[in-house]
Design a protein around this motif. Structure first.
Motif, PDB file in Angstrom:
ATOM      1  N   LEU A 198       0.829  -1.208   0.000  1.00  0.00           N
ATOM      2  CA  LEU A 198       0.000   0.000   0.000  1.00  0.00           C
ATOM      3  C   LEU A 198       0.861   1.255   0.000  1.00  0.00           C
ATOM      4  O   LEU A 198       0.581   2.226  -0.721  1.00  0.00           O
ATOM      5  N   LEU A 199       1.919   1.255   0.810  1.00  0.00           N
ATOM      6  CA  LEU A 199       2.799   2.428   0.867  1.00  0.00           C
ATOM      7  C   LEU A 199       3.541   2.622  -0.452  1.00  0.00           C
ATOM      8  O   LEU A 199       3.701   3.764  -0.924  1.00  0.00           O
ATOM      9  N   ASP A 200       4.000   1.536  -1.065  1.00  0.00           N
ATOM     10  CA  ASP A 200       4.664   1.652  -2.365  1.00  0.00           C
ATOM     11  C   ASP A 200       3.700   2.205  -3.413  1.00  0.00           C
ATOM     12  O   ASP A 200       4.079   3.034  -4.251  1.00  0.00           O
ATOM     13  N   TRP A 201       2.474   1.742  -3.370  1.00  0.00           N
ATOM     14  CA  TRP A 201       1.474   2.201  -4.344  1.00  0.00           C
ATOM     15  C   TRP A 201       1.262   3.712  -4.250  1.00  0.00           C
ATOM     16  O   TRP A 201       1.328   4.418  -5.267  1.00  0.00           O
ATOM     17  N   VAL A 202       1.041   4.218  -3.035  1.00  0.00           N
ATOM     18  CA  VAL A 202       0.778   5.657  -2.918  1.00  0.00           C
ATOM     19  C   VAL A 202       2.035   6.470  -3.196  1.00  0.00           C
ATOM     20  O   VAL A 202       1.945   7.616  -3.686  1.00  0.00           O
ATOM     21  N   ASP A 203       3.225   5.920  -2.929  1.00  0.00           N
ATOM     22  CA  ASP A 203       4.467   6.652  -3.167  1.00  0.00           C
ATOM     23  C   ASP A 203       4.844   6.672  -4.640  1.00  0.00           C
ATOM     24  O   ASP A 203       5.414   7.654  -5.138  1.00  0.00           O
ATOM     25  N   GLU A 204       4.534   5.591  -5.352  1.00  0.00           N
ATOM     26  CA  GLU A 204       4.995   5.448  -6.733  1.00  0.00           C
ATOM     27  C   GLU A 204       3.954   5.849  -7.764  1.00  0.00           C
ATOM     28  O   GLU A 204       4.219   5.783  -8.972  1.00  0.00           O
ATOM     29  N   THR A 205       2.780   6.256  -7.313  1.00  0.00           N
ATOM     30  CA  THR A 205       1.755   6.738  -8.243  1.00  0.00           C
ATOM     31  C   THR A 205       1.959   8.232  -8.459  1.00  0.00           C
ATOM     32  O   THR A 205       1.906   9.012  -7.499  1.00  0.00           O
ATOM     33  N   PRO A 206       2.208   8.666  -9.692  1.00  0.00           N
ATOM     34  CA  PRO A 206       2.561  10.077  -9.923  1.00  0.00           C
ATOM     35  C   PRO A 206       1.419  11.045  -9.660  1.00  0.00           C
ATOM     36  O   PRO A 206       1.651  12.198  -9.306  1.00  0.00           O
ATOM     37  N   GLU A 207       0.183  10.608  -9.834  1.00  0.00           N
ATOM     38  CA  GLU A 207      -0.949  11.514  -9.623  1.00  0.00           C
ATOM     39  C   GLU A 207      -1.389  11.496  -8.162  1.00  0.00           C
ATOM     40  O   GLU A 207      -1.076  10.579  -7.402  1.00  0.00           O
ATOM     41  N   SER A 208      -2.120  12.517  -7.763  1.00  0.00           N
ATOM     42  CA  SER A 208      -2.712  12.556  -6.425  1.00  0.00           C
ATOM     43  C   SER A 208      -3.796  11.480  -6.321  1.00  0.00           C
ATOM     44  O   SER A 208      -4.569  11.261  -7.265  1.00  0.00           O
ATOM     45  N   LEU A 209      -3.864  10.834  -5.173  1.00  0.00           N
ATOM     46  CA  LEU A 209      -4.859   9.783  -4.957  1.00  0.00           C
ATOM     47  C   LEU A 209      -5.929  10.206  -3.952  1.00  0.00           C
ATOM     48  O   LEU A 209      -6.706   9.359  -3.482  1.00  0.00           O
ATOM     49  N   THR A 210      -5.982  11.482  -3.629  1.00  0.00           N
ATOM     50  CA  THR A 210      -6.949  11.916  -2.620  1.00  0.00           C
ATOM     51  C   THR A 210      -8.397  11.743  -3.084  1.00  0.00           C
ATOM     52  O   THR A 210      -9.314  11.729  -2.258  1.00  0.00           O
ATOM     53  N   TRP A 211      -8.602  11.596  -4.400  1.00  0.00           N
ATOM     54  CA  TRP A 211      -9.947  11.341  -4.908  1.00  0.00           C
ATOM     55  C   TRP A 211     -10.489  10.004  -4.408  1.00  0.00           C
ATOM     56  O   TRP A 211     -11.713   9.803  -4.356  1.00  0.00           O
ATOM     57  N   VAL A 212      -9.598   9.093  -4.022  1.00  0.00           N
ATOM     58  CA  VAL A 212     -10.033   7.779  -3.553  1.00  0.00           C
ATOM     59  C   VAL A 212     -10.969   7.925  -2.359  1.00  0.00           C
ATOM     60  O   VAL A 212     -11.980   7.223  -2.246  1.00  0.00           O
ATOM     61  N   GLY A 213     -10.642   8.832  -1.446  1.00  0.00           N
ATOM     62  CA  GLY A 213     -11.421   8.998  -0.237  1.00  0.00           C
ATOM     63  C   GLY A 213     -12.784   9.625  -0.441  1.00  0.00           C
ATOM     64  O   GLY A 213     -13.596   9.673   0.504  1.00  0.00           O
ATOM     65  N   LYS A 214     -13.075  10.097  -1.646  1.00  0.00           N
ATOM     66  CA  LYS A 214     -14.380  10.718  -1.897  1.00  0.00           C
ATOM     67  C   LYS A 214     -15.471   9.676  -2.118  1.00  0.00           C
ATOM     68  O   LYS A 214     -16.660  10.020  -2.154  1.00  0.00           O
ATOM     69  N   TYR A 215     -15.052   8.399  -2.284  1.00  0.00           N
ATOM     70  CA  TYR A 215     -16.048   7.337  -2.433  1.00  0.00           C
ATOM     71  C   TYR A 215     -16.333   6.753  -1.053  1.00  0.00           C
ATOM     72  O   TYR A 215     -15.461   6.128  -0.443  1.00  0.00           O
ATOM     73  N   PRO A 216     -17.538   6.934  -0.509  1.00  0.00           N
ATOM     74  CA  PRO A 216     -17.794   6.564   0.890  1.00  0.00           C
ATOM     75  C   PRO A 216     -17.804   5.069   1.158  1.00  0.00           C
ATOM     76  O   PRO A 216     -17.610   4.647   2.298  1.00  0.00           O
ATOM     77  N   ASP A 217     -18.050   4.273   0.126  1.00  0.00           N
ATOM     78  CA  ASP A 217     -18.152   2.827   0.328  1.00  0.00           C
ATOM     79  C   ASP A 217     -16.863   2.107  -0.043  1.00  0.00           C
ATOM     80  O   ASP A 217     -16.882   0.992  -0.569  1.00  0.00           O
ATOM     81  N   LEU A 218     -15.734   2.737   0.243  1.00  0.00           N
ATOM     82  CA  LEU A 218     -14.427   2.133   0.025  1.00  0.00           C
ATOM     83  C   LEU A 218     -13.778   1.833   1.371  1.00  0.00           C
ATOM     84  O   LEU A 218     -13.736   2.677   2.263  1.00  0.00           O
ATOM     85  N   ILE A 219     -13.283   0.602   1.522  1.00  0.00           N
ATOM     86  CA  ILE A 219     -12.539   0.198   2.714  1.00  0.00           C
ATOM     87  C   ILE A 219     -11.106  -0.115   2.289  1.00  0.00           C
ATOM     88  O   ILE A 219     -10.885  -0.956   1.409  1.00  0.00           O
ATOM     89  N   VAL A 220     -10.156   0.598   2.882  1.00  0.00           N
ATOM     90  CA  VAL A 220      -8.732   0.291   2.670  1.00  0.00           C
ATOM     91  C   VAL A 220      -8.249  -0.449   3.915  1.00  0.00           C
ATOM     92  O   VAL A 220      -8.308   0.085   5.019  1.00  0.00           O
ATOM     93  N   MET A 221      -7.771  -1.665   3.723  1.00  0.00           N
ATOM     94  CA  MET A 221      -7.402  -2.523   4.841  1.00  0.00           C
ATOM     95  C   MET A 221      -5.960  -2.998   4.699  1.00  0.00           C
ATOM     96  O   MET A 221      -5.581  -3.545   3.666  1.00  0.00           O
TER      97      MET A 221
END
Length: 354
Positions: A198-221
């Protein structure tokens, strides 16, 4: 009335599948007596402790088998054919734990019940698995469980992602976009990943991923584990970094390991609750044979983590781990704080030593 081993096992299995909180202690004691009689390794361990199984009248007095025995011994009740063998990830050259599992349908049923009791039916989910180190092996209990969840989800969008972070991002965009365009309730999304992945994914993705949190029915585990890929971090640090970069309100956690067939879940802040088939009992840091009963301690009691896993019907249900835990005040919930010094680095259950 005398029961044969097979009849005794069959009775215990049915009770495990239907256990409710008021039944836990009585079932645990009966399972202890069964394993003390038929599990040769556990019986020998009890003998060395001079423990008389018939004298045990409370789960608080049951001895726990050190988890290291899964590396050095065959922890299995005889006359039960083995269906599969799960192995821990370990580190290069390290001796790994082996869990011999005769009854995969029992494992399937327990895993499904524990998850659905916390999160609801699996057929209401898309499940995305970011488990790179585990996918490189063919005997991971975590991969088996997540694969089973994907099947039960019934979603053709569920799937594993090795190191293909761009594809993971694209799949998330697709699912969240489709969900917003529908008028009927959409499926939830579960993204379950090993911590370093998970940490590698967010670090190595060039775009911002803050849009992920706008979907209320998402669980990151997160499932814990750096496996030597990144420096060790406290769980709070990991969660803070992921929350900041994904814009989600909380990071969920799974507590499990090769030697356990049950899992505990945290819906945020690293606080785990007991499940239908799993309880944590903390042991005194200086006296491994003294344990603290959940909900009967004052303050935030810290100790070594002992696990009662009723689903370990054919191995050993009473495991002394090398994890450090802490009870939440006046409740049966707990946190995983770290590992004892000099214990093995493991993939699924710990982030950092105290």
């Amino acid at each position: 009335m005398f029961l044969s081993q097979s009849d005794w096992r069959s009775s215990l299995r049915q009770r495990i599948l239907n256990v409710t909180p008021p039944d836990f202690d009585a079932l645990g004691l009966d399972l202890f007596r069964y394993q003390a009689r038929y599990n040769a390794v556990y019986a020998e361990y009890l003998r060395h402790l001079r423990c008389q199984p018939n004298s045990i009248e409370s789960l608080a007095d049951v001895p726990f088998l050190p988890i290291s025995f899964f590396k050095t011994h065959r922890i299995l009740i005889p006359d039960v054919p083995v269906a599969t063998e799960f192995a821990s990830s370990g580190t290069t050259g390290a001796t790994t734990s082996r869990h011999l599992v005769p009854d995969l349908p029992l494992y399937d049923a327990v895993c499904q019940r524990l998850f659905e009791n916390t999160y609801g039916p699996l057929n209401q989910f898309h499940i995305l698995g970011l488990l790179p180190s585990y996918l490189e092996r063919n005997n991971s209990s975590l991969v088996y469980m997540v694969q089973r969840f994907m099947t039960l989800s019934g979603s053709d969008q569920s799937g594993f992602f090795l190191n293909n972070y761009a594809e993971l991002t694209s799949r998330l965009r697709l699912l969240t976009t489709q969900a917003r365009q529908r008028t009927q309730p959409a499926k939830k999304i579960l993204l379950i990943g090993v911590t370093f992945g998970l940490l590698d994914w967010v670090d190595e993705t060039p775009e911002s991923l803050t849009w992920v949190g706008k979907y209320p029915d998402l669980i990151v585990m997160e499932t814990g584990g750096m496996k030597g890929r990144r420096h060790e971090m406290l769980r709070e640090e990991v969660h803070a970094e992921l929350i900041g970069k994904l814009g989600v309100s909380a990071i969920h956690s799974e507590y499990g390991m090769t030697e356990l067939l049950s899992q505990a879940y945290s819906t945020g802040a690293g606080v785990f609750g007991p499940g239908a088939t799993i309880q944590v009992r903390l042991r005194d840091l200086n006296d491994p044979f003294h344990s603290y009963v959940p909900g009967q301690t004052t303050g935030k009691q810290t100790g070594g983590v002992n696990v009662i896993d009723l689903a370990n019907l054919d191995s050993c249900a009473f495991i002394e781990t090398q994890d450090l835990g802490q009870y939440e005040t006046g409740s049966g919930t707990f946190r995983i704080m770290g590992r004892f010094d000099n214990s093995d680095v493991r993939g699924c259950n710990l982030l950092a030593a105290l």
